[in-house]
Design a protein around this motif. Structure first.
Motif, PDB file in Angstrom:
ATOM      1  N   SER A  93       0.844  -1.199   0.000  1.00 20.89           N
ATOM      2  CA  SER A  93       0.000   0.000   0.000  1.00 20.89           C
ATOM      3  C   SER A  93       0.874   1.242   0.000  1.00 20.89           C
ATOM      4  O   SER A  93       1.964   1.246   0.574  1.00 20.89           O
ATOM      5  N   THR A  94       0.377   2.277  -0.640  1.00 22.82           N
ATOM      6  CA  THR A  94       1.125   3.522  -0.651  1.00 22.82           C
ATOM      7  C   THR A  94       1.361   4.022   0.770  1.00 22.82           C
ATOM      8  O   THR A  94       0.515   3.847   1.659  1.00 22.82           O
ATOM      9  N   GLN A  95       2.513   4.624   0.974  1.00 27.48           N
ATOM     10  CA  GLN A  95       2.823   5.210   2.281  1.00 27.48           C
ATOM     11  C   GLN A  95       2.256   6.622   2.415  1.00 27.48           C
ATOM     12  O   GLN A  95       2.441   7.264   3.451  1.00 27.48           O
ATOM     13  N   ASP A  96       1.572   7.067   1.388  1.00 25.18           N
ATOM     14  CA  ASP A  96       0.866   8.345   1.434  1.00 25.18           C
ATOM     15  C   ASP A  96      -0.436   8.116   2.196  1.00 25.18           C
ATOM     16  O   ASP A  96      -1.457   7.738   1.629  1.00 25.18           O
ATOM     17  N   SER A 130      -6.254   7.042   3.008  1.00 25.68           N
ATOM     18  CA  SER A 130      -7.464   7.376   3.767  1.00 25.68           C
ATOM     19  C   SER A 130      -8.555   7.902   2.846  1.00 25.68           C
ATOM     20  O   SER A 130      -9.738   7.577   3.013  1.00 25.68           O
ATOM     21  N   TYR A 131      -8.146   8.676   1.874  1.00 22.14           N
ATOM     22  CA  TYR A 131      -9.089   9.221   0.903  1.00 22.14           C
ATOM     23  C   TYR A 131      -9.751   8.097   0.110  1.00 22.14           C
ATOM     24  O   TYR A 131     -10.983   8.045  -0.024  1.00 22.14           O
ATOM     25  N   ARG A 163     -13.497  17.613  -8.873  1.00 21.22           N
ATOM     26  CA  ARG A 163     -12.168  17.555  -9.482  1.00 21.22           C
ATOM     27  C   ARG A 163     -11.105  18.148  -8.557  1.00 21.22           C
ATOM     28  O   ARG A 163     -10.037  17.554  -8.365  1.00 21.22           O
ATOM     29  N   GLU A 164     -11.377  19.306  -7.986  1.00 26.41           N
ATOM     30  CA  GLU A 164     -10.380  19.960  -7.128  1.00 26.41           C
ATOM     31  C   GLU A 164     -10.061  19.101  -5.906  1.00 26.41           C
ATOM     32  O   GLU A 164      -8.897  19.004  -5.494  1.00 26.41           O
ATOM     33  N   ARG A 165     -11.079  18.494  -5.334  1.00 26.34           N
ATOM     34  CA  ARG A 165     -10.864  17.642  -4.165  1.00 26.34           C
ATOM     35  C   ARG A 165      -9.980  16.450  -4.537  1.00 26.34           C
ATOM     36  O   ARG A 165      -9.080  16.074  -3.784  1.00 26.34           O
ATOM     37  N   TYR A 166     -10.232  15.865  -5.705  1.00 22.42           N
ATOM     38  CA  TYR A 166      -9.413  14.735  -6.148  1.00 22.42           C
ATOM     39  C   TYR A 166      -7.966  15.173  -6.371  1.00 22.42           C
ATOM     40  O   TYR A 166      -7.025  14.491  -5.943  1.00 22.42           O
ATOM     41  N   HIS A 201      -6.109  15.628  -3.031  1.00 26.93           N
ATOM     42  CA  HIS A 201      -5.729  14.405  -2.324  1.00 26.93           C
ATOM     43  C   HIS A 201      -4.706  13.570  -3.079  1.00 26.93           C
ATOM     44  O   HIS A 201      -4.063  12.700  -2.477  1.00 26.93           O
ATOM     45  N   THR A 202      -4.557  13.812  -4.373  1.00 23.08           N
ATOM     46  CA  THR A 202      -3.556  13.075  -5.154  1.00 23.08           C
ATOM     47  C   THR A 202      -2.328  13.932  -5.467  1.00 23.08           C
ATOM     48  O   THR A 202      -1.488  13.537  -6.270  1.00 23.08           O
TER      49      THR A 202
END
Length: 450
Positions: A74-77, A82-83, A282-285, A288-289
């Motif tokens: 799993s990503t360490q981000d 969580s997102y 879109r902005e929220r995505y 978080h990325t």
């Protein structure tokens, strides 16, 4: 010509020997088939199944950790994980099977795909996260995978006698030992672009259409615009023209068709048109990325390197991995890929350096331990190899591969009792294949079996 055991002892193992060892990673215990009927969780109609709901969860718990590790964990981000979990949980709580023990994560693989184990473990690769453009599209992706779980597609396919171990075939099998020259392509391809393609290869177009429909239903229940599902498919089709190699996995495991895309467009403008003004975010995505998108230049270099490794162009691949590590020196995937590339070129000491760095970067992930064990076997450091495989075994308990590799290490150390113990443990889970044959042969030769 020496027997394999003799070559271990003499330190004369060939590339084919190492390939053969690593192919043990695909070994899994057989899953009993119990054909029978059950009610479809969504339609209520009778369906032929081959495994129970309890077995689905058992398959998941036994095998999903192995696939996730093959995908570099799993990503360490933590923000990104969580997102993904929040979005997935929001959708699964509105599905037809809310009692399934779902879990959602982003994994560190670079190929473009998402997959679901039958007991609710769902993962999206960081490769596909970089292609998705907004939260509604990501909700469509997660909704689709939740749809596979809700419709019990794994149980259906097993009931039809097509693939009992639908969720346990790993990347090694997908790459295959078809390299008659005995090269390293199958070794370095472990958890490469093919990743979960074999794991999901038995999904039919009918399964996919049902998962599409359920995904759109779940995402609109959660307040998203149905155009997110349409957008997701458009992204994949568009990317297939610019990055066809990176989408081979997605389309082989999730067969795409013009009919599927047209069907989702029709549903979005018809059945679900009242949700057209739903969330897109879109902005929220993008927020978080953001951390992942900073890694995009390094990931693209890794993708180029992986494609070159599949063609056995190892020096050229190393150049791309080197560039990637200059841009992201602590990226676990990049370090593991460079280690594999060094093993492929017989630069075992360099491989060890990269596995050490990888373990320092992500000490809770097992892939680097296995790679380190292989490199130490190659340099006749059998004690260290055993320690690495033992650490891998403790990190991923229940993986028969670890028992076999520990047995090989102990055999090389002339510790027959220890090797016999590990081979016996391996044979409790795996009874067929080259590795099982070797283990059984040695046990008979040493007097531990008839």
């Amino acid at each position: 010509m020496f027997h394999f055991g003799d070559r271990i002892y003499r330190g004369e193992m060939t590339r084919r020997d190492f390939l053969w060892l690593i192919s043990a990673a695909s070994a899994t215990a057989a899953i009993p088939i119990m054909s029978g009927c059950a009610r479809h969780p969504v339609t209520g109609e009778q369906m032929l199944v081959g495994i129970s709901e309890e077995q689905e969860v058992g398959i998941d718990r036994q095998h999903s950790p192995k696939q996730i590790s093959l995908d570099y964990g799993s990503t360490q981000d933590t923000k990104l994980n969580s997102y993904a979990s929040d979005i997935g949980t929001s959708l699964s709580s509105r599905s037809h099977r809310t009692a399934v023990p779902y879990s959602f994560r982003v994994v560190n693989a670079n190929y473009i795909n998402a997959y679901a184990f039958p007991g609710g473990t769902i993962a999206a690769t960081r490769g596909i996260m970089l292609e998705v453009e907004n939260e509604a599209e990501f909700a469509g992706l997660m909704g689709h995978e939740i749809g596979h779980v809700n419709a019990r597609h794994s149980a259906q396919r097993a009931g039809q006698g097509l693939l009992a171990e639908i969720a346990v075939v790993t990347a090694t099998v997908a790459v295959g030992a078809s390299d008659s020259a005995g090269g390293w392509a199958p070794l370095v391809g472990i958890a490469g672009q093919v990743g979960a393609s074999a794991l999901l290869a038995s999904y039919s177009r009918e399964n996919e259409r049902e998962a599409d429909s359920l995904g759109m239903e779940y995402m609109t229940r959660a307040g998203y615009s149905p155009d997110g599902m349409v957008g997701l498919m458009n992204v994949l089709v568009r990317q297939s023209k610019s990055k066809p190699g990176m989408l081979d996995t997605m389309f082989s495991s999730h067969p795409m068709s013009d009919e599927r895309l047209a069907s989702m467009k029709a549903d979005a403008s018809g059945k679900y048109s009242k949700f057209a003004s739903g969330k897109v975010e879109r902005e929220r995505y993008m927020d978080h990325t953001a951390g992942l998108r900073k890694l995009k230049p390094a990931i693209e270099e890794q993708q180029k390197g992986e494609r070159l490794m599949s063609k056995k162009s190892f020096p050229e691949a190393e150049g791309h991995f080197d560039t990637a590590l200059k841009r992201a020196p602590t990226d676990y995937t990049g370090l593991c890929l460079m280690a594999k590339c060094q093993v492929a070129q017989k630069n075992y000491d360099k491989a060890k350096e990269y596995t050490t760095l990888a373990r320092q970067t992500n000490p809770r992930e097992a892939q680097a331990m296995q790679l380190s064990g292989v490199a130490n076997l190659a340099t006749k450091n059998y004690s260290r190899a055993y320690q690495e495989f033992d650490a891998y075994d403790r990190m991923l308990p229940g993986n028969p591969n670890a028992a076999f590799l520990k047995g090989v290490s102990l055999e090389a150390m002339q510790d027959r009792p220890g090797a016999a113990r590990e081979y016996q443990r391996y044979l409790k889970s795996v009874q067929s294949g080259a590795q099982a044959k070797h283990a059984a042969t040695q046990l008979r030769a040493w007097g531990y079996a008839k």
